[in-house]
Design a protein around this motif. Structure first.
Motif, short mmCIF file in Angstrom:
data_model
loop_
_atom_site.label_atom_id
_atom_site.label_comp_id
_atom_site.label_asym_id
_atom_site.label_seq_id
_atom_site.Cartn_x
_atom_site.Cartn_y
_atom_site.Cartn_z
N HIS A 51 -11.38 -11.74 1.34
CA HIS A 51 -10.45 -11.54 0.23
C HIS A 51 -9.49 -10.45 0.70
O HIS A 51 -9.90 -9.30 0.90
N LEU A 52 -8.25 -10.84 0.94
CA LEU A 52 -7.24 -9.93 1.47
C LEU A 52 -6.26 -9.54 0.37
O LEU A 52 -5.83 -10.39 -0.41
N TYR A 53 -5.95 -8.26 0.32
CA TYR A 53 -5.06 -7.74 -0.72
C TYR A 53 -3.80 -7.14 -0.07
O TYR A 53 -3.90 -6.44 0.94
N TYR A 54 -2.68 -7.41 -0.69
CA TYR A 54 -1.38 -6.88 -0.23
C TYR A 54 -0.66 -6.30 -1.45
O TYR A 54 -0.93 -6.72 -2.58
N ALA A 55 0.28 -5.39 -1.21
CA ALA A 55 0.97 -4.77 -2.35
C ALA A 55 2.27 -4.11 -1.89
O ALA A 55 2.69 -4.29 -0.74
N ASN A 56 2.88 -3.36 -2.78
CA ASN A 56 4.07 -2.60 -2.40
C ASN A 56 3.64 -1.27 -1.76
O ASN A 56 2.45 -1.04 -1.50
N ALA A 57 4.59 -0.39 -1.48
CA ALA A 57 4.30 0.85 -0.74
C ALA A 57 3.26 1.71 -1.46
O ALA A 57 2.48 2.40 -0.82
N ASP A 58 3.26 1.65 -2.79
CA ASP A 58 2.36 2.51 -3.56
C ASP A 58 1.08 1.81 -4.01
O ASP A 58 0.31 2.38 -4.80
N ALA A 59 0.86 0.59 -3.52
CA ALA A 59 -0.34 -0.19 -3.86
C ALA A 59 -0.57 -0.24 -5.38
O ALA A 59 -1.68 -0.08 -5.87
N ASN A 139 16.58 -4.20 -11.92
CA ASN A 139 16.05 -3.21 -12.86
C ASN A 139 14.59 -2.95 -12.51
O ASN A 139 13.72 -3.02 -13.36
N ASP A 140 14.34 -2.69 -11.22
CA ASP A 140 12.97 -2.54 -10.75
C ASP A 140 12.94 -1.38 -9.75
O ASP A 140 13.43 -1.50 -8.64
N ASN A 141 12.40 -0.26 -10.19
CA ASN A 141 12.44 0.96 -9.36
C ASN A 141 11.21 1.17 -8.50
O ASN A 141 11.04 2.23 -7.90
N ILE A 156 10.28 -6.19 -0.94
CA ILE A 156 9.66 -6.63 -2.20
C ILE A 156 9.15 -5.42 -2.99
O ILE A 156 8.37 -4.62 -2.47
N ARG A 157 9.60 -5.32 -4.24
CA ARG A 157 9.19 -4.20 -5.11
C ARG A 157 7.82 -4.43 -5.72
O ARG A 157 7.14 -3.49 -6.15
N GLY A 158 7.47 -5.69 -5.85
CA GLY A 158 6.21 -6.04 -6.51
C GLY A 158 6.33 -7.45 -7.06
O GLY A 158 7.25 -8.17 -6.70
N LEU A 159 5.41 -7.82 -7.93
CA LEU A 159 5.48 -9.16 -8.52
C LEU A 159 6.63 -9.21 -9.51
O LEU A 159 6.92 -8.23 -10.19
N PHE A 160 7.29 -10.36 -9.57
CA PHE A 160 8.26 -10.60 -10.64
C PHE A 160 7.55 -11.40 -11.74
O PHE A 160 7.51 -10.99 -12.88
N GLY A 161 6.98 -12.55 -11.37
CA GLY A 161 6.31 -13.36 -12.37
C GLY A 161 5.62 -14.55 -11.75
O GLY A 161 5.40 -14.59 -10.53
#
Ligand SMILES: [Fe+2]
Length: 325
Positions: A51-59, A139-141, A156-161
Motif C-alpha cells: 500500500h503506497l501513499y503519495y501526497a503534496n509537500a506537507d503530506a 484558489n488553492d494555497n 500538484i497542490r493536492g486532490l481536486f475531486g
C-alpha cells in the motif's frame, strides 16, 4: 454541529489498484510529481500487497493518493459503472500548458486542455489505466512537492475531486445531498457536480451519468479505482456519522477500522462506488519522522511479527532518490 454530515470537511484520500509497484512509483513521483510518503501493505485479506501513499509537500489530508499494486498477484477486473472514472488533482490554471508538454514528454496520451463546469483540465490515464485529471484551480494555497522536472509553481497542490460513473442519478443525488449534505451546483452534459461545503479544491464530487454502462468490478484489481475517502476529525465523529447514515436505511456502514494513520468507516453508495470516512487526527508521522516519510516499509504493530512472510512476496522496488537514505 447539528448534523453528523457537517463533520465531513472534504476529501481525505483517493485509493486505486494499479499495475506493478515500480511502474506506479515511477509514474506518481515522476509524471505526477507527488511526494512518496508511506510504504506499507494492504491490511485486508491474506495476500501480501503493497500500500503506497503519495501526497503534496506537507503530506496533508486531502492531498493523499494511495495505490495497491496488484500486477504481481495477477488480479484483473472490469471497468464499468459504479466506479470512480476520474481522480483529479489541483494545479494552477496557468500551469496547464506545462502539463501538456510534460505529459507528451512522458508519452502519456491525454485530452489536451478541455473545459467542464468552467474549469480547464487535462484528462489522462496512468500506466495501468486509472483515469486521472489535472484541474486548473487558482484558489488553492497548498504546497506542491518539487521535482527535477516539475517546479513548485506548476506542481500538484493536492486532490481536486473525483468523478463517479453512475447508472442512476436520482438515488445517488439523494445520498449526496440529503444524507451527506453536499450541494448540487450544476449539470454540464452528462456530468453533475456537487460541492462539499464551499466546494473548490478537495471539495468537489461529480457524477457521470452512464445509464447504459455495465457494472464494473468492485474488487481490488489492476487499473480499477477502489474508493473515495472523505475527511472527518476524529473517531467520535465517525461513530456519529455511522449511526446517522444507518438511520436512513443504509445499514452496510462498517465498524470503525484501524488504518494505523487514520480510523475509518466504509459505506457502499447507491452508485456502487465505495465511500470511506477517515479521521484526520493521527497522521503519517505516527511511525516515522516527517522529513523521512516513505523511506522504509512499515507494518502496523499487529503485523510486525509476520514481517518476513509479508515482505517476501513483495516486488523489489527502487525508491525515488530523496528516499534512499
Ligand atoms: Fe482509504
Amino acid at each position: 454541529m447539528n448534523n453528523p454530515a457537517d463533520y465531513i470537511t472534504g476529501l481525505h484520500h483517493l485509493t486505486v489498484s494499479v499495475g506493478s509497484a515500480q511502474e506506479d512509483i515511477d509514474f506518481v513521483t515522476q509524471v505526477l510529481g507527488m511526494r512518496m510518503i508511506k510504504q506499507t501493505v494492504l491490511f485486508d485479506g491474506a495476500a501480501s500487497i503493497y500500500h503506497l501513499y503519495y501526497a503534496n509537500a506537507d503530506a496533508e489530508v486531502g492531498s493523499v493518493w494511495t495505490t495497491f499494486p496488484f500486477k504481481k498477484a495477477g488480479v484483473y477486473g472490469r471497468k464499468g459503472s459504479g466506479q470512480i472514472e476520474t481522480s483529479s488533482f489541483s494545479v494552477p490554471t496557468a500551469s496547464l500548458e506545462f502539463w501538456v508538454k510534460h505529459l507528451n514528454k512522458h508519452n502519456v496520451p491525454h485530452s489536451g486542455i478541455i473545459e467542464r463546469f468552467g474549469d480547464k483540465m487535462i484528462t489522462f490515464e496512468d500506466r495501468s489505466g486509472i483515469g486521472m485529471a489535472v484541474v486548473g484551480c487558482d484558489n488553492d494555497n497548498r504546497n506542491a512537492w518539487e521535482t527535477e522536472e516539475i517546479s513548485k509553481v506548476n506542481g500538484i497542490r493536492g486532490l481536486f475531486g473525483a468523478t463517479i460513473r453512475s447508472r442512476d442519478i436520482i438515488e445517488m443525488d439523494f445520498y449526496l445531498t440529503k444524507v451527506l449534505k453536499f450541494s448540487k451546483v450544476g449539470q454540464d452534459g452528462d456530468f453533475h457536480r456537487y460541492h462539499i461545503k464551499d466546494g473548490g479544491a478537495q471539495k468537489t464530487i461529480e457524477l457521470h451519468h452512464v445509464p447504459n454502462m455495465e457494472q464494473g468490478s468492485w474488487t481490488f484489481a489492476v487499473g480499477i479505482p477502489h474508493h473515495i475517502a472523505f475527511a472527518t476529525a476524529k473517531d467520535e465523529h465517525n461513530l456519529e456519522l455511522k449511526a446517522y447514515i444507518e438511520g436512513f436505511g443504509y445499514t452496510d456502514v462498517t465498524e470503525l477500522k484501524d488504518r494505523n494513520y487514520f480510523h475509518s468507516i466504509y459505506n457502499r453508495t447507491p452508485s456502487g462506488a465505495l465511500f470511506e470516512f477517515a479521521t484526520s487526527d493521527i497522521g503519517f508521522a505516527i511511525d516515522e519522522e516527517e522529513n523521512l516519510l516513505g523511506h522504509q516499509l512499515l507494518l502496523p504493530p499487529v503485523f510486525e511479527h509476520r514481517r518476513e512472510e509479508i515482505v517476501k512476496p513483495l516486488e523489489e522496488i527502487v525508491l525515488p532518490k530523496y528516499l534512499r537514505v
